[in-house]
Design a protein around this motif. Structure first.
Motif, PDB file in Angstrom:
ATOM      1  N   GLU A  63       0.871  -1.345  -0.024  1.00 24.98           N
ATOM      2  CA  GLU A  63       0.032  -0.003   0.010  1.00 24.98           C
ATOM      3  C   GLU A  63       0.910   1.135  -0.002  1.00 24.98           C
ATOM      4  O   GLU A  63       0.380   2.176  -0.692  1.00 24.98           O
ATOM      5  CB  GLU A  63      -0.934   0.117   1.335  1.00 24.98           C
ATOM      6  N   LEU A  64       1.973   1.271   0.847  1.00 24.87           N
ATOM      7  CA  LEU A  64       2.908   2.445   0.820  1.00 24.87           C
ATOM      8  C   LEU A  64       3.449   2.577  -0.674  1.00 24.87           C
ATOM      9  O   LEU A  64       3.547   3.613  -1.108  1.00 24.87           O
ATOM     10  CB  LEU A  64       3.867   2.210   1.849  1.00 24.87           C
ATOM     11  N   LEU A  65       3.782   1.474  -1.253  1.00 32.68           N
ATOM     12  CA  LEU A  65       4.446   1.797  -2.876  1.00 32.68           C
ATOM     13  C   LEU A  65       3.424   2.310  -3.524  1.00 32.68           C
ATOM     14  O   LEU A  65       3.643   3.052  -4.614  1.00 32.68           O
ATOM     15  CB  LEU A  65       4.982   0.142  -3.327  1.00 32.68           C
ATOM     16  N   ALA A  66       2.164   1.880  -3.379  1.00 32.80           N
ATOM     17  CA  ALA A  66       0.863   2.400  -4.266  1.00 32.80           C
ATOM     18  C   ALA A  66       0.636   3.633  -4.148  1.00 32.80           C
ATOM     19  O   ALA A  66       0.815   4.244  -4.929  1.00 32.80           O
ATOM     20  CB  ALA A  66      -0.213   1.517  -3.995  1.00 32.80           C
ATOM     21  N   ILE A  67       0.865   4.340  -2.833  1.00 34.30           N
ATOM     22  CA  ILE A  67       0.816   5.581  -2.443  1.00 34.30           C
ATOM     23  C   ILE A  67       1.935   6.365  -3.190  1.00 34.30           C
ATOM     24  O   ILE A  67       1.537   7.360  -3.667  1.00 34.30           O
ATOM     25  CB  ILE A  67       0.593   5.913  -1.146  1.00 34.30           C
ATOM     26  N   ARG A  68       3.007   6.109  -3.133  1.00 30.98           N
ATOM     27  CA  ARG A  68       4.138   6.520  -3.810  1.00 30.98           C
ATOM     28  C   ARG A  68       3.911   6.784  -5.147  1.00 30.98           C
ATOM     29  O   ARG A  68       4.250   7.812  -5.746  1.00 30.98           O
ATOM     30  CB  ARG A  68       5.518   5.758  -3.361  1.00 30.98           C
ATOM     31  N   ARG A  69       3.547   5.620  -5.801  1.00 32.82           N
ATOM     32  CA  ARG A  69       3.267   5.518  -7.270  1.00 32.82           C
ATOM     33  C   ARG A  69       2.283   6.756  -7.529  1.00 32.82           C
ATOM     34  O   ARG A  69       2.510   7.459  -8.561  1.00 32.82           O
ATOM     35  CB  ARG A  69       2.915   4.304  -7.799  1.00 32.82           C
ATOM     36  N   GLN A  70       1.276   6.835  -6.634  1.00 34.01           N
ATOM     37  CA  GLN A  70       0.067   7.792  -6.893  1.00 34.01           C
ATOM     38  C   GLN A  70       0.625   9.245  -6.719  1.00 34.01           C
ATOM     39  O   GLN A  70       0.448  10.091  -7.613  1.00 34.01           O
ATOM     40  CB  GLN A  70      -1.001   7.727  -5.915  1.00 34.01           C
ATOM     41  N   LEU A  71       1.495   9.455  -5.543  1.00 34.29           N
ATOM     42  CA  LEU A  71       2.100  10.753  -5.633  1.00 34.29           C
ATOM     43  C   LEU A  71       2.785  11.339  -6.808  1.00 34.29           C
ATOM     44  O   LEU A  71       3.018  12.400  -7.097  1.00 34.29           O
ATOM     45  CB  LEU A  71       2.918  10.808  -4.283  1.00 34.29           C
ATOM     46  N   LYS A  72       3.867  10.166  -7.173  1.00 38.00           N
ATOM     47  CA  LYS A  72       4.651  10.502  -8.415  1.00 38.00           C
ATOM     48  C   LYS A  72       3.793  10.938  -9.632  1.00 38.00           C
ATOM     49  O   LYS A  72       4.233  11.828 -10.446  1.00 38.00           O
ATOM     50  CB  LYS A  72       5.672   9.493  -8.668  1.00 38.00           C
ATOM     51  N   ALA A  73       2.794  10.094  -9.945  1.00 40.34           N
ATOM     52  CA  ALA A  73       1.920  10.363 -11.028  1.00 40.34           C
ATOM     53  C   ALA A  73       1.196  11.540 -10.901  1.00 40.34           C
ATOM     54  O   ALA A  73       1.144  12.454 -11.851  1.00 40.34           O
ATOM     55  CB  ALA A  73       0.816   9.298 -11.337  1.00 40.34           C
ATOM     56  N   PHE A  74       0.819  12.040  -9.849  1.00 41.99           N
ATOM     57  CA  PHE A  74       0.278  13.309  -9.459  1.00 41.99           C
ATOM     58  C   PHE A  74       1.244  14.444  -9.755  1.00 41.99           C
ATOM     59  O   PHE A  74       0.871  15.414 -10.683  1.00 41.99           O
ATOM     60  CB  PHE A  74      -0.433  13.332  -8.140  1.00 41.99           C
ATOM     61  N   ALA A  75       2.460  14.215  -9.410  1.00 46.98           N
ATOM     62  CA  ALA A  75       3.507  15.331  -9.577  1.00 46.98           C
ATOM     63  C   ALA A  75       3.607  15.391 -11.181  1.00 46.98           C
ATOM     64  O   ALA A  75       3.696  16.549 -11.535  1.00 46.98           O
ATOM     65  CB  ALA A  75       4.582  15.057  -8.977  1.00 46.98           C
ATOM     66  N   THR A  76       3.892  14.416 -11.624  1.00 44.66           N
ATOM     67  CA  THR A  76       4.121  14.287 -13.177  1.00 44.66           C
ATOM     68  C   THR A  76       3.154  15.118 -13.926  1.00 44.66           C
ATOM     69  O   THR A  76       3.417  15.997 -15.088  1.00 44.66           O
ATOM     70  CB  THR A  76       4.395  12.922 -13.684  1.00 44.66           C
ATOM     71  N   GLU A  77       1.837  14.813 -13.624  1.00 43.48           N
ATOM     72  CA  GLU A  77       0.621  15.349 -14.133  1.00 43.48           C
ATOM     73  C   GLU A  77       0.691  16.863 -14.168  1.00 43.48           C
ATOM     74  O   GLU A  77       0.132  17.615 -15.111  1.00 43.48           O
ATOM     75  CB  GLU A  77      -0.712  14.813 -13.809  1.00 43.48           C
ATOM     76  N   GLY A  94       3.506  18.707 -14.060  1.00 45.78           N
ATOM     77  CA  GLY A  94       4.737  19.242 -14.315  1.00 45.78           C
ATOM     78  C   GLY A  94       5.705  19.167 -13.265  1.00 45.78           C
ATOM     79  O   GLY A  94       6.797  20.037 -13.326  1.00 45.78           O
ATOM     80  N   LEU A  95       5.485  18.450 -12.147  1.00 47.49           N
ATOM     81  CA  LEU A  95       6.604  18.447 -11.140  1.00 47.49           C
ATOM     82  C   LEU A  95       7.238  17.069 -11.226  1.00 47.49           C
ATOM     83  O   LEU A  95       7.100  16.115 -11.796  1.00 47.49           O
ATOM     84  CB  LEU A  95       5.941  18.674  -9.762  1.00 47.49           C
ATOM     85  N   GLN A  96       8.326  17.248 -10.172  1.00 52.62           N
ATOM     86  CA  GLN A  96       8.849  15.898  -9.999  1.00 52.62           C
ATOM     87  C   GLN A  96       9.372  15.679  -8.691  1.00 52.62           C
ATOM     88  O   GLN A  96       9.716  16.334  -7.598  1.00 52.62           O
ATOM     89  CB  GLN A  96      10.418  15.979 -10.661  1.00 52.62           C
ATOM     90  N   LEU A  97       8.611  14.404  -8.184  1.00 47.85           N
ATOM     91  CA  LEU A  97       8.810  14.079  -6.926  1.00 47.85           C
ATOM     92  C   LEU A  97      10.247  13.456  -6.630  1.00 47.85           C
ATOM     93  O   LEU A  97      10.702  12.547  -7.122  1.00 47.85           O
ATOM     94  CB  LEU A  97       7.708  13.054  -6.671  1.00 47.85           C
ATOM     95  N   THR A  98      10.706  14.307  -5.495  1.00 52.08           N
ATOM     96  CA  THR A  98      12.239  13.692  -5.280  1.00 52.08           C
ATOM     97  C   THR A  98      12.313  12.827  -4.094  1.00 52.08           C
ATOM     98  O   THR A  98      13.123  11.951  -4.013  1.00 52.08           O
ATOM     99  CB  THR A  98      13.295  14.873  -5.031  1.00 52.08           C
ATOM    100  N   LYS A  99      11.493  13.220  -3.113  1.00 49.95           N
ATOM    101  CA  LYS A  99      11.414  12.385  -1.844  1.00 49.95           C
ATOM    102  C   LYS A  99      10.072  12.129  -1.151  1.00 49.95           C
ATOM    103  O   LYS A  99       9.237  13.091  -1.448  1.00 49.95           O
ATOM    104  CB  LYS A  99      12.494  12.976  -0.719  1.00 49.95           C
ATOM    105  N   VAL A 100       9.783  11.321  -0.598  1.00 56.32           N
ATOM    106  CA  VAL A 100       8.653  10.878   0.507  1.00 56.32           C
ATOM    107  C   VAL A 100       9.103  10.489   1.689  1.00 56.32           C
ATOM    108  O   VAL A 100       9.863   9.585   1.816  1.00 56.32           O
ATOM    109  CB  VAL A 100       7.848   9.800  -0.308  1.00 56.32           C
ATOM    110  N   TYR A 101       8.579  11.513   2.711  1.00 50.21           N
ATOM    111  CA  TYR A 101       8.980  11.265   4.137  1.00 50.21           C
ATOM    112  C   TYR A 101       7.851  10.243   4.536  1.00 50.21           C
ATOM    113  O   TYR A 101       6.664  10.732   4.651  1.00 50.21           O
ATOM    114  CB  TYR A 101       9.317  12.377   4.712  1.00 50.21           C
ATOM    115  N   VAL A 102       8.147   9.151   5.352  1.00 50.07           N
ATOM    116  CA  VAL A 102       7.145   8.449   5.914  1.00 50.07           C
ATOM    117  C   VAL A 102       7.464   8.250   7.455  1.00 50.07           C
ATOM    118  O   VAL A 102       8.389   7.958   7.944  1.00 50.07           O
ATOM    119  CB  VAL A 102       7.358   6.825   5.471  1.00 50.07           C
ATOM    120  N   GLU A 103       6.624   8.849   8.322  1.00 49.58           N
ATOM    121  CA  GLU A 103       6.848   9.021   9.694  1.00 49.58           C
ATOM    122  C   GLU A 103       6.231   7.299  10.221  1.00 49.58           C
ATOM    123  O   GLU A 103       5.220   6.829  10.005  1.00 49.58           O
ATOM    124  CB  GLU A 103       5.518   9.854  10.395  1.00 49.58           C
ATOM    125  N   GLU A 104       7.209   6.699  10.901  1.00 45.06           N
ATOM    126  CA  GLU A 104       7.287   5.551  11.493  1.00 45.06           C
ATOM    127  C   GLU A 104       6.517   5.497  12.956  1.00 45.06           C
ATOM    128  O   GLU A 104       6.602   6.643  13.443  1.00 45.06           O
ATOM    129  CB  GLU A 104       8.546   4.693  11.596  1.00 45.06           C
TER     130      GLU A 104
END
Length: 83
Positions: A9-23, A25-35
């Protein structure tokens, strides 16, 4: 991570964030996950931002900055640093 059930699920969320950024015109460089446990990701995020020049930060709400202090003050500080 307390809202994410598993690594898939975490990987799916990262893919969604990256797709949103790309749509947008942005580039996702890091995702911070609070443990679970003492907050660390927020402080790592803030340190990374302050070392970067003008790197934007996207959070769902200002409440996600509360671990760093008063969210409005953190927002204003980051704006003053050109984030």
């Amino acid at each position: 991570m307390s809202f994410v059930r598993n690594t898939g699920e975490l990987l799916a969320i990262r893919r969604q964030l990256k797709a949103f950024a790309t749509e947008h015109g942005l580039q996702l460089t890091k995702v911070y996950v609070e443990e679970p446990g003492p907050p660390s990701a927020a402080f790592d995020l803030l340190e990374s931002l302050l070392e970067a020049e003008g790197q934007p930060l996207v959070v769902p709400t200002l409440h996600h900055l509360a671990v760093l202090g008063n969210p409005a003050q953190i927002r204003d500080h980051l704006r003053d640093c050109a984030h």
